[in-house]
Design an enzyme around this catalytic site. Structure first.
Site, PDB file in Angstrom:
ATOM      1  N   GLY A  12       0.825  -1.205   0.000  1.00 57.27           N
ATOM      2  CA  GLY A  12       0.000   0.000   0.000  1.00 57.27           C
ATOM      3  C   GLY A  12       0.860   1.256   0.000  1.00 57.27           C
ATOM      4  N   GLY A  15      -0.477   4.764  -1.126  1.00 58.05           N
ATOM      5  CA  GLY A  15      -1.682   5.278  -0.457  1.00 58.05           C
ATOM      6  C   GLY A  15      -1.384   6.471   0.434  1.00 58.05           C
ATOM      7  N   GLN A  16      -2.418   6.865   1.213  1.00 55.22           N
ATOM      8  CA  GLN A  16      -2.289   8.094   2.017  1.00 55.22           C
ATOM      9  C   GLN A  16      -1.167   7.966   3.045  1.00 55.22           C
ATOM     10  OE1 GLN A  16      -5.447   8.787   4.875  1.00 55.22           O
ATOM     11  NE2 GLN A  16      -5.078  10.992   4.941  1.00 55.22           N
ATOM     12  N   ASP A  56      -0.039  -7.525  -5.909  1.00 54.41           N
ATOM     13  CA  ASP A  56      -1.339  -7.702  -5.237  1.00 54.41           C
ATOM     14  C   ASP A  56      -1.057  -8.490  -3.965  1.00 54.41           C
ATOM     15  OD1 ASP A  56      -4.595  -9.133  -6.189  1.00 54.41           O
ATOM     16  OD2 ASP A  56      -3.726  -8.616  -4.235  1.00 54.41           O
ATOM     17  N   TYR A 146     -15.218  -3.080   8.200  1.00 52.80           N
ATOM     18  CA  TYR A 146     -13.835  -2.622   8.405  1.00 52.80           C
ATOM     19  C   TYR A 146     -13.393  -2.877   9.846  1.00 52.80           C
ATOM     20  CZ  TYR A 146     -10.043   0.913   8.547  1.00 52.80           C
ATOM     21  OH  TYR A 146      -8.852   1.585   8.692  1.00 52.80           O
ATOM     22  N   LYS A 150     -10.484  -5.391  11.258  1.00 52.22           N
ATOM     23  CA  LYS A 150      -9.358  -4.868  12.041  1.00 52.22           C
ATOM     24  C   LYS A 150      -9.296  -5.559  13.411  1.00 52.22           C
ATOM     25  CE  LYS A 150      -7.484  -1.919   9.188  1.00 52.22           C
ATOM     26  NZ  LYS A 150      -6.138  -2.161   8.635  1.00 52.22           N
TER      27      LYS A 150
HETATM   28  C1  VAH Z   1     -11.613   5.331   7.812  1.00 54.25           C
HETATM   29  N1  VAH Z   1      -9.667   6.763   7.810  1.00 54.25           N
HETATM   30  O1  VAH Z   1     -12.299   6.351   7.917  1.00 54.25           O
HETATM   31  C2  VAH Z   1     -10.137   5.434   8.188  1.00 54.25           C
HETATM   32  C3  VAH Z   1      -9.911   5.251   9.665  1.00 54.25           C
HETATM   33  C4  VAH Z   1     -10.675   5.722  11.988  1.00 54.25           C
HETATM   34  C5  VAH Z   1     -11.055   5.665  10.550  1.00 54.25           C
HETATM   35  O2  VAH Z   1      -9.539   3.942   9.952  1.00 54.25           O
HETATM   36  O3  VAH Z   1     -12.057   4.279   7.408  1.00 54.25           O
END
Ligand code: VAH
Length: 320
Positions: A12, A15-16, A56, A146, A150
């Site tokens: 990555g 990325g940011q 990838d 997400y 995590k």
């Molecule tokens: C998101 N920038 O918004 C990420 C972050 C705490 C949020 O993990 O999905």
């Protein structure tokens, strides 16, 4: 402490976080010791790293081959789908956010890697806990794809450390704000978009409601924290899931007020979308005292300094 020349692979890397972390690691270790990877086709302006691999992270065999070919010692595994995007593609998000992490843990268990960094997120927190000053060891009850991915990743980090001594280190990042590389797909990314729109249009429509506070952090402080954690002596670390990192806490309204101090004519309105429900499930502020004690976490940017730095740099970047 074992000394060896670090050969670093960053996933990555375009990325940011990856862009800025790559630049810092190149400065510290030399470009010849940093291998950036991502999905983009190579071009000469893609990265400051000495090498670039189009990779990838889900391609387990390719990842293993690259780790072997470059004799990688350290991996910063940043490739991930963020919260908004993950809600739209739950199965793909689960696969991408968890399985490559397991692959890196397995490689470390086999002795192919010495150290791994992996980003978790305050998205692991959810229902049933106070909104303010959330502690390191509260119950994790995420309600987003997400956050679930995590939380699972954190448990795998703990498992591989406890069972096999794998030195994998992790931070629960808050929303990250930066100007070098646009963010994408995150719920907190209103706090990046607002600056671009302020400079380009003088106004912004926020997809998060005005009084929704979320934990946030300026990218410079996030990179400093990441490097501090990775440099910390192993014996100082008491958290092997992922460290809380609280940073700042502010609402869209408070951020808009800061922007108006620099741009008095800036206007904002609010049209919350599906990401409002994600934001509502997250804490407003985080207790990061354990990170401060274990490895000296500190911050340089408050909301005023961040706003000034963002606007100054975006006016140059956008030619305004
Ligand atoms: C998101 N920038 O918004 C990420 C972050 C705490 C949020 O993990 O999905």
């Amino acid at each position: 402490m074992e000394s060896y020349t670090e050969k670093i692979l960053i996933t990555g890397a375009l990325g940011q976080i990856g862009t800025e972390l790559t630049n810092r690691l190149v400065k510290i270790h030399g470009a010849e010791n940093v291998i950036a990877s991502g999905l983009d086709r190579w071009d000469k302006n893609l990265t400051s790293a000495g090498f670039y691999e189009r990779m990838d992270v889900s391609n387990t065999q390719l990842v293993r081959q690259i780790v072997k070919d470059y004799e990688i010692t350290t991996v910063y595994h940043l490739a991930s789908l963020l919260s908004g995007t993950s809600e739209k593609q739950p199965l793909f998000a689960w696969k991408l956010n968890v399985e490559p992490l397991l692959n890196f843990c397995e490689m470390a268990r086999e002795g192919m890697l010495k150290k791994i960094f992996w980003p978790s997120s305050i998205a692991v927190f959810g229902k049933g806990i106070p909104k303010e000053n959330v502690g390191q060891d509260v119950v994790l009850n995420p309600t987003t794809v997400y956050g679930i991915s995590k939380m699972a990743g954190e448990k795998w980090c703990e498992y591989y450390y406890d069972k096999f001594g794998v030195d994998i280190r992790s931070i629960r990042y808050p929303g990250l704000i930066s100007w070098k590389t646009p963010a994408g797909g995150g719920t907190t990314d209103y706090a990046v978009e607002i600056f671009y729109e302020a400079v380009e249009q003088g106004k912004y429509t926020s997809f998060i409601s005005e009084n929704t506070a979320m934990p946030m952090l300026y990218m410079d402080d996030a990179i400093n924290a990441t490097l501090k954690l990775m440099d910390a002596p192993k014996e100082n670390l008491t958290v092997r899931g992922s460290y809380n990192l609280g940073g700042l806490s502010f609402t869209p309204k408070e951020l808009a007020e800061e922007i108006k101090k620099e741009m008095p004519d800036f206007e904002i309105d609010y049209q919350p979308d599906f990401r409002q429900a994600i934001a509502d499930s997250w804490p407003a502020s985080i207790d990061d005292s354990i990170a401060k004690k274990d490895w000296g976490l500190s911050y340089e940017f408050d909301i005023t300094a961040m706003t000034k730095d963002m606007l100054k740099n975006l006016k140059i970047k956008l030619g305004k």
